[in-house]
Design a protein around this motif. Structure first.
Motif, PDB file in Angstrom:
ATOM      1  N   SER A 283      41.530  22.605   4.293  1.00 15.67           N
ATOM      2  CA  SER A 283      40.523  23.656   4.197  1.00 15.67           C
ATOM      3  C   SER A 283      39.276  23.159   3.462  1.00 15.67           C
ATOM      4  O   SER A 283      38.142  23.472   3.858  1.00 15.67           O
ATOM      5  CB  SER A 283      41.096  24.878   3.471  1.00 15.67           C
ATOM      6  OG  SER A 283      42.127  25.477   4.241  1.00 15.67           O
ATOM      7  N   GLU A 284      39.493  22.389   2.400  1.00 14.74           N
ATOM      8  CA  GLU A 284      38.355  21.834   1.658  1.00 14.74           C
ATOM      9  C   GLU A 284      37.569  20.868   2.538  1.00 14.74           C
ATOM     10  O   GLU A 284      36.329  20.866   2.549  1.00 14.74           O
ATOM     11  CB  GLU A 284      38.854  21.109   0.405  1.00 14.74           C
ATOM     12  CG  GLU A 284      39.476  22.015  -0.645  1.00 14.74           C
ATOM     13  CD  GLU A 284      38.445  22.821  -1.427  1.00 14.74           C
ATOM     14  OE1 GLU A 284      37.231  22.671  -1.165  1.00 14.74           O
ATOM     15  OE2 GLU A 284      38.853  23.609  -2.303  1.00 14.74           O
ATOM     16  N   LEU A 285      38.297  20.031   3.271  1.00 15.75           N
ATOM     17  CA  LEU A 285      37.670  19.071   4.179  1.00 15.75           C
ATOM     18  C   LEU A 285      36.862  19.798   5.249  1.00 15.75           C
ATOM     19  O   LEU A 285      35.697  19.459   5.516  1.00 15.75           O
ATOM     20  CB  LEU A 285      38.768  18.212   4.808  1.00 15.75           C
ATOM     21  CG  LEU A 285      38.430  17.155   5.851  1.00 15.75           C
ATOM     22  CD1 LEU A 285      39.484  16.047   5.809  1.00 15.75           C
ATOM     23  CD2 LEU A 285      38.400  17.740   7.260  1.00 15.75           C
ATOM     24  N   SER A 286      37.455  20.813   5.848  1.00  9.51           N
ATOM     25  CA  SER A 286      36.787  21.552   6.922  1.00  9.51           C
ATOM     26  C   SER A 286      35.517  22.230   6.425  1.00  9.51           C
ATOM     27  O   SER A 286      34.478  22.217   7.105  1.00  9.51           O
ATOM     28  CB  SER A 286      37.740  22.600   7.507  1.00  9.51           C
ATOM     29  OG  SER A 286      38.880  21.982   8.084  1.00  9.51           O
ATOM     30  N   ALA A 287      35.597  22.807   5.230  1.00  7.69           N
ATOM     31  CA  ALA A 287      34.432  23.497   4.678  1.00  7.69           C
ATOM     32  C   ALA A 287      33.309  22.510   4.368  1.00  7.69           C
ATOM     33  O   ALA A 287      32.122  22.804   4.606  1.00  7.69           O
ATOM     34  CB  ALA A 287      34.831  24.256   3.415  1.00  7.69           C
ATOM     35  N   LEU A 288      33.668  21.340   3.836  1.00  9.50           N
ATOM     36  CA  LEU A 288      32.654  20.336   3.515  1.00  9.50           C
ATOM     37  C   LEU A 288      31.950  19.859   4.786  1.00  9.50           C
ATOM     38  O   LEU A 288      30.717  19.768   4.831  1.00  9.50           O
ATOM     39  CB  LEU A 288      33.294  19.167   2.776  1.00  9.50           C
ATOM     40  CG  LEU A 288      32.346  18.131   2.167  1.00  9.50           C
ATOM     41  CD1 LEU A 288      33.006  17.428   0.977  1.00  9.50           C
ATOM     42  CD2 LEU A 288      31.900  17.089   3.177  1.00  9.50           C
ATOM     43  N   TYR A 289      32.725  19.556   5.826  1.00  7.93           N
ATOM     44  CA  TYR A 289      32.138  19.105   7.082  1.00  7.93           C
ATOM     45  C   TYR A 289      31.228  20.172   7.700  1.00  7.93           C
ATOM     46  O   TYR A 289      30.137  19.888   8.197  1.00  7.93           O
ATOM     47  CB  TYR A 289      33.216  18.699   8.077  1.00  7.93           C
ATOM     48  CG  TYR A 289      33.874  17.368   7.786  1.00  7.93           C
ATOM     49  CD1 TYR A 289      33.370  16.481   6.849  1.00  7.93           C
ATOM     50  CD2 TYR A 289      35.033  16.997   8.469  1.00  7.93           C
ATOM     51  CE1 TYR A 289      33.979  15.268   6.586  1.00  7.93           C
ATOM     52  CE2 TYR A 289      35.649  15.783   8.224  1.00  7.93           C
ATOM     53  CZ  TYR A 289      35.129  14.920   7.276  1.00  7.93           C
ATOM     54  OH  TYR A 289      35.740  13.721   7.032  1.00  7.93           O
ATOM     55  N   LYS A 290      31.697  21.409   7.666  1.00 10.16           N
ATOM     56  CA  LYS A 290      30.906  22.485   8.238  1.00 10.16           C
ATOM     57  C   LYS A 290      29.586  22.659   7.500  1.00 10.16           C
ATOM     58  O   LYS A 290      28.547  22.957   8.108  1.00 10.16           O
ATOM     59  CB  LYS A 290      31.706  23.806   8.176  1.00 10.16           C
ATOM     60  CG  LYS A 290      31.023  24.957   8.892  1.00 10.16           C
ATOM     61  CD  LYS A 290      31.923  26.194   8.885  1.00 10.16           C
ATOM     62  CE  LYS A 290      31.269  27.341   9.634  1.00 10.16           C
ATOM     63  NZ  LYS A 290      32.146  28.557   9.658  1.00 10.16           N
ATOM     64  N   ARG A 291      29.620  22.378   6.223  1.00 14.06           N
ATOM     65  CA  ARG A 291      28.436  22.518   5.396  1.00 14.06           C
ATOM     66  C   ARG A 291      27.471  21.345   5.521  1.00 14.06           C
ATOM     67  O   ARG A 291      26.243  21.515   5.477  1.00 14.06           O
ATOM     68  CB  ARG A 291      28.898  22.671   3.936  1.00 14.06           C
ATOM     69  CG  ARG A 291      27.820  22.935   2.917  1.00 14.06           C
ATOM     70  CD  ARG A 291      28.419  23.355   1.582  1.00 14.06           C
ATOM     71  NE  ARG A 291      29.247  22.315   0.964  1.00 14.06           N
ATOM     72  CZ  ARG A 291      30.577  22.388   0.840  1.00 14.06           C
ATOM     73  NH1 ARG A 291      31.243  23.427   1.313  1.00 14.06           N
ATOM     74  NH2 ARG A 291      31.229  21.417   0.236  1.00 14.06           N
ATOM     75  N   LYS A 292      28.008  20.137   5.678  1.00  8.78           N
ATOM     76  CA  LYS A 292      27.192  18.937   5.567  1.00  8.78           C
ATOM     77  C   LYS A 292      26.889  18.221   6.874  1.00  8.78           C
ATOM     78  O   LYS A 292      25.882  17.514   6.970  1.00  8.78           O
ATOM     79  CB  LYS A 292      27.864  17.942   4.617  1.00  8.78           C
ATOM     80  CG  LYS A 292      28.074  18.466   3.207  1.00  8.78           C
ATOM     81  CD  LYS A 292      26.777  18.844   2.512  1.00  8.78           C
ATOM     82  CE  LYS A 292      25.871  17.651   2.259  1.00  8.78           C
ATOM     83  NZ  LYS A 292      24.692  18.008   1.462  1.00  8.78           N
TER      84      LYS A 292
END
Length: 294
Positions: A283-292
């Motif tokens: 979930s942390e990985l997915s959120a970071l990618y979606k953001r960056k």
């Protein structure tokens, strides 16, 4: 680079059966997610030309056009753990591609042979002889200049794919020995890599001049490093060294210790796999990618 101490969680499986498992409903939801990825993703075995030879790899991207986006997606490079490219990392690649990315998962040990040269079913990390053989193979990617040659070649391959949106930033993630490779990749390609994630990364902080944490000033990516509880217990100051290095360099980063999760917890099928912890990291990985990766 990982060593036998970094892999304490693999040597002692009794450390892995800690607390918080997913509920039956959550586990069913995860299974449905993986089934959806199977149905909506193209998977190809590919060969990538590098300065040192030909690397076998798995390529993943979403099926069908992307409405209003021209059928193109950001690129992500996956660095495996010490057991190399195998079905569990193909599952990760497939799942990530279903979220809207073009994903490359290479065999990091291609200099020694194709992906079957290593595998959790062929080596027992609790046995010194097997451990020594694994570390020798791992040295083929951990040595000076290897990632500096490989990472640009892997991203050149990704950027040559018609599905890749080269106008968007890219990401990279790594597990175990892949953790230092993520840091090195982000430092080598700072203008390309905007998101970098390590899960139970081994050897991010060492006492050598080539310690991965010393590369932090060269990075432009936002970094998330998830640390295993037993790795933190063994080297309790490493997380503080990382946090200070990121702060001193003015970088956006988070370094978090996952209580109850031991080295290798994100890799399904390992003795230390912790599904709740793995899903939290995802979930942390997915959120970071979606953001960056925009």
């Amino acid at each position: 680079m990982c060593d036998d101490e970094i892999h304490q969680g693999l040597v002692d499986p009794n450390l892995s059966r800690r607390a918080f498992g997913l509920s039956a409903a959550a586990a069913a939801a995860l299974a449905a997610t993986m089934a959806h990825a199977q149905d909506t993703v193209v998977e190809k075995d590919v060969d990538v030309t590098t300065p040192d030879g030909t690397a076998d790899a798995a390529l993943f991207y979403p099926k069908g056009p992307r409405s209003g986006k021209g059928g193109k997606w950001p690129a992500v490079l996956i660095w495996t753990d010490i057991f190399g490219l195998r079905p569990v990392f193909r599952d990760m690649g497939r799942r990530l591609a279903a979220q809207g990315y073009v994903v490359l998962a290479p065999n990091p040990f291609y200099r020694k042979g194709r992906a079957s040269v290593v595998g959790a079913d062929r080596f027992d990390f609790s046995k010194p002889d097997d451990r020594a053989k694994l570390m020798a193979i791992a040295g083929t990617i951990g040595g000076p200049g290897t990632v500096e040659r490989d990472a640009p070649a892997f991203f050149a391959f990704l950027d040559a794919q018609p599905q890749t949106d080269r106008k968007k930033k890219a990401g990279t993630q790594g597990y175990c020995m892949g953790g230092p490779l993520v840091y090195r990749t982000a430092a080598i390609l700072p203008d390309r890599i905007a998101g970098a994630v390590t899960c139970h990364g081994g050897g991010l902080v060492t006492k050598t001049e080539s310690s991965p944490h010393l590369l932090i000033p060269k990075m432009k990516a936002e970094v998330y490093s998830a640390v295993a509880a037993n790795d933190d217990a063994r080297s309790p100051t490493d997380k503080d060294v990382l946090k200070k290095a990121f702060a001193d360099a003015g970088k956006t980063a988070r370094v978090e210790v996952y209580d109850g999760c031991n080295h290798g917890w994100c890799v399904k099928g390992s003795a230390v796999y912790n599904e709740a912890g793995a899903e939290r990291a995802w979930s942390e990985l997915s959120a970071l990618y979606k953001r960056k990766l925009v």
